[in-house]
Design a protein around this motif. Structure first.
Motif, PDB file in Angstrom:
ATOM      1  N   GLY A 164       0.784  -1.231   0.000  1.00 24.01           N
ATOM      2  CA  GLY A 164       0.000   0.000   0.000  1.00 24.01           C
ATOM      3  C   GLY A 164       0.811   1.274   0.000  1.00 24.01           C
ATOM      4  O   GLY A 164       0.253   2.365  -0.149  1.00 24.01           O
ATOM      5  N   MET A 165       2.123   1.158   0.163  1.00 20.90           N
ATOM      6  CA  MET A 165       3.001   2.333   0.160  1.00 20.90           C
ATOM      7  C   MET A 165       3.508   2.578  -1.259  1.00 20.90           C
ATOM      8  O   MET A 165       3.974   1.654  -1.935  1.00 20.90           O
ATOM      9  CB  MET A 165       4.179   2.121   1.109  1.00 20.90           C
ATOM     10  N   SER A 166       3.411   3.821  -1.718  1.00 20.32           N
ATOM     11  CA  SER A 166       3.855   4.155  -3.071  1.00 20.32           C
ATOM     12  C   SER A 166       5.287   4.668  -3.066  1.00 20.32           C
ATOM     13  O   SER A 166       5.731   5.333  -2.125  1.00 20.32           O
ATOM     14  CB  SER A 166       2.930   5.205  -3.694  1.00 20.32           C
ATOM     15  N   VAL A 167       6.010   4.321  -4.139  1.00 16.75           N
ATOM     16  CA  VAL A 167       7.404   4.759  -4.305  1.00 16.75           C
ATOM     17  C   VAL A 167       7.592   5.197  -5.749  1.00 16.75           C
ATOM     18  O   VAL A 167       7.126   4.533  -6.681  1.00 16.75           O
ATOM     19  CB  VAL A 167       8.392   3.615  -3.990  1.00 16.75           C
ATOM     20  N   PHE A 168       8.275   6.333  -5.942  1.00 17.04           N
ATOM     21  CA  PHE A 168       8.587   6.827  -7.280  1.00 17.04           C
ATOM     22  C   PHE A 168      10.098   6.889  -7.456  1.00 17.04           C
ATOM     23  O   PHE A 168      10.817   7.317  -6.556  1.00 17.04           O
ATOM     24  CB  PHE A 168       7.986   8.217  -7.505  1.00 17.04           C
ATOM     25  N   LEU A 169      10.564   6.428  -8.612  1.00 19.55           N
ATOM     26  CA  LEU A 169      11.985   6.454  -8.937  1.00 19.55           C
ATOM     27  C   LEU A 169      12.165   7.060 -10.328  1.00 19.55           C
ATOM     28  O   LEU A 169      11.297   6.951 -11.182  1.00 19.55           O
ATOM     29  CB  LEU A 169      12.572   5.040  -8.959  1.00 19.55           C
ATOM     30  N   LEU A 170      13.321   7.661 -10.559  1.00 17.69           N
ATOM     31  CA  LEU A 170      13.722   8.084 -11.896  1.00 17.69           C
ATOM     32  C   LEU A 170      15.014   7.366 -12.223  1.00 17.69           C
ATOM     33  O   LEU A 170      15.941   7.350 -11.422  1.00 17.69           O
ATOM     34  CB  LEU A 170      13.951   9.599 -11.945  1.00 17.69           C
TER      35      LEU A 170
ATOM     36  N   GLU B 189      11.910  -7.136  -5.149  1.00 13.74           N
ATOM     37  CA  GLU B 189      11.405  -8.336  -4.486  1.00 13.74           C
ATOM     38  C   GLU B 189       9.970  -8.592  -4.942  1.00 13.74           C
ATOM     39  O   GLU B 189       9.285  -7.701  -5.466  1.00 13.74           O
ATOM     40  CB  GLU B 189      11.468  -8.160  -2.973  1.00 13.74           C
ATOM     41  N   ASN B 190       9.505  -9.810  -4.770  1.00  8.36           N
ATOM     42  CA  ASN B 190       8.210 -10.232  -5.306  1.00  8.36           C
ATOM     43  C   ASN B 190       7.028  -9.446  -4.747  1.00  8.36           C
ATOM     44  O   ASN B 190       5.988  -9.336  -5.400  1.00  8.36           O
ATOM     45  CB  ASN B 190       7.992 -11.723  -5.049  1.00  8.36           C
ATOM     46  N   SER B 191       7.168  -8.901  -3.545  1.00 11.94           N
ATOM     47  CA  SER B 191       6.041  -8.191  -2.928  1.00 11.94           C
ATOM     48  C   SER B 191       5.857  -6.781  -3.482  1.00 11.94           C
ATOM     49  O   SER B 191       4.891  -6.101  -3.151  1.00 11.94           O
ATOM     50  CB  SER B 191       6.237  -8.116  -1.407  1.00 11.94           C
ATOM     51  N   VAL B 192       6.783  -6.329  -4.329  1.00 19.00           N
ATOM     52  CA  VAL B 192       6.688  -4.987  -4.917  1.00 19.00           C
ATOM     53  C   VAL B 192       5.947  -5.076  -6.244  1.00 19.00           C
ATOM     54  O   VAL B 192       6.276  -5.894  -7.104  1.00 19.00           O
ATOM     55  CB  VAL B 192       8.091  -4.374  -5.141  1.00 19.00           C
ATOM     56  N   LYS B 193       4.934  -4.215  -6.421  1.00 14.46           N
ATOM     57  CA  LYS B 193       4.159  -4.185  -7.652  1.00 14.46           C
ATOM     58  C   LYS B 193       4.597  -2.991  -8.499  1.00 14.46           C
ATOM     59  O   LYS B 193       4.588  -1.851  -8.025  1.00 14.46           O
ATOM     60  CB  LYS B 193       2.661  -4.074  -7.350  1.00 14.46           C
ATOM     61  N   LEU B 194       4.983  -3.260  -9.734  1.00 17.74           N
ATOM     62  CA  LEU B 194       5.296  -2.185 -10.670  1.00 17.74           C
ATOM     63  C   LEU B 194       3.970  -1.663 -11.233  1.00 17.74           C
ATOM     64  O   LEU B 194       3.270  -2.378 -11.952  1.00 17.74           O
ATOM     65  CB  LEU B 194       6.199  -2.695 -11.796  1.00 17.74           C
ATOM     66  N   VAL B 195       3.618  -0.438 -10.907  1.00 16.01           N
ATOM     67  CA  VAL B 195       2.325   0.131 -11.298  1.00 16.01           C
ATOM     68  C   VAL B 195       2.410   0.792 -12.670  1.00 16.01           C
ATOM     69  O   VAL B 195       1.629   0.505 -13.571  1.00 16.01           O
ATOM     70  CB  VAL B 195       1.830   1.151 -10.243  1.00 16.01           C
ATOM     71  N   LEU B 196       3.380   1.685 -12.851  1.00 12.20           N
ATOM     72  CA  LEU B 196       3.548   2.400 -14.113  1.00 12.20           C
ATOM     73  C   LEU B 196       5.031   2.607 -14.409  1.00 12.20           C
ATOM     74  O   LEU B 196       5.838   2.777 -13.489  1.00 12.20           O
ATOM     75  CB  LEU B 196       2.860   3.769 -14.071  1.00 12.20           C
ATOM     76  N   ARG B 197       5.362   2.580 -15.686  1.00 10.46           N
ATOM     77  CA  ARG B 197       6.722   2.899 -16.134  1.00 10.46           C
ATOM     78  C   ARG B 197       6.564   3.915 -17.270  1.00 10.46           C
ATOM     79  O   ARG B 197       6.079   3.561 -18.350  1.00 10.46           O
ATOM     80  CB  ARG B 197       7.455   1.638 -16.594  1.00 10.46           C
ATOM     81  N   VAL B 198       6.912   5.161 -17.016  1.00  9.78           N
ATOM     82  CA  VAL B 198       6.659   6.264 -17.951  1.00  9.78           C
ATOM     83  C   VAL B 198       7.956   6.699 -18.616  1.00  9.78           C
ATOM     84  O   VAL B 198       8.921   7.077 -17.941  1.00  9.78           O
ATOM     85  CB  VAL B 198       6.022   7.467 -17.216  1.00  9.78           C
TER      86      VAL B 198
END
Length: 209
Positions: free
Chosen positions: A168-174, A184-193
């Motif tokens: 439920g925690m969001s993270v943004f990377l560039l 890790e498997n528990s991380v969901k990739l939501v968007l790749r822009v």
């Protein structure tokens, strides 16, 4: 590269352009160097291209070259932000950015009537993620902070915005375009822009008559 490739011979036949046009557009930076991929074939070394990206770009060039010079087209397709500025009301009037996006971003980006291109880009990406239905307004605050603090560091080099969630925690990377991303498997990739694509889209929207 996962994308389907097309050979130079097939590309020229499919698009109806000449060998000379292809390499002239490359010299003019309308076609990125990295799209010219050398691979071994039974006839020796041959050139291949990412099919969908190349076809879309050539279609845009053919449709726009009567209205813009090749140098002007190169500026539109360049991933480097431009010094164009745009009025806040014009952004919304032309449906480039929604009113809710502009109003929510104001406390974060500061009140202004005229945006720099980079500020407009951050709003445009924010609006895109919001319209996708994958991001809520509160998460948009972290997106804007990530872009504002880090995007200028790439100095026009192609980059990608990564939006992930974990519990439920969001993270943004560039990160640099084309970089491999492992989590890790528990991380969901939501968007790749792809930021270069958004730069190109925004330039075309701003300069459109």
């Amino acid at each position: 590269m996962d994308e389907e490739l097309i050979s130079k011979k097939d590309l020229l036949e499919l698009t109806g352009i000449s060998y000379g046009q292809l390499y002239r557009w490359k010299r003019k930076n309308l076609l990125p160097e990295e799209w010219f991929i050398r691979k071994s074939a039974f006839t020796g070394q041959e050139t291949f291209f990412p099919k969908q990206m190349m076809l879309a770009r050539i279609d845009k060039i053919k449709n726009m070259k009567d209205d813009l010079s090749l140098d002007e087209l190169a500026e539109v397709f360049s991933p480097v932000p431009t010094d164009l500025r745009i009025d806040r009301n014009e952004l919304m009037k032309r449906n480039i950015v929604s009113l809710i996006t502009a109003e929510y971003a104001e406390p974060i980006m500061g009140p202004t009537q005229v945006y720099t291109f980079e500020q407009a880009l951050y709003l445009y990406v924010f609006d895109f993620c919001l319209q996708s239905g994958e991001m809520n307004l509160d998460e948009g605050k972290h997106l804007l902070q990530t872009l504002s603090e880090n995007y200028p560091k790439f100095d026009g080099k192609p980059s990608e915005l990564i939006f992930m969630r974990k519990m439920g925690m969001s993270v943004f990377l560039l990160l640099s375009s084309g970089s491999e991303l492992y989590t890790e498997n528990s991380v969901k990739l939501v968007l790749r822009v792809h930021m270069a694509k958004k730069v190109e889209e925004l330039k075309m929207k701003i300069t459109a008559v």
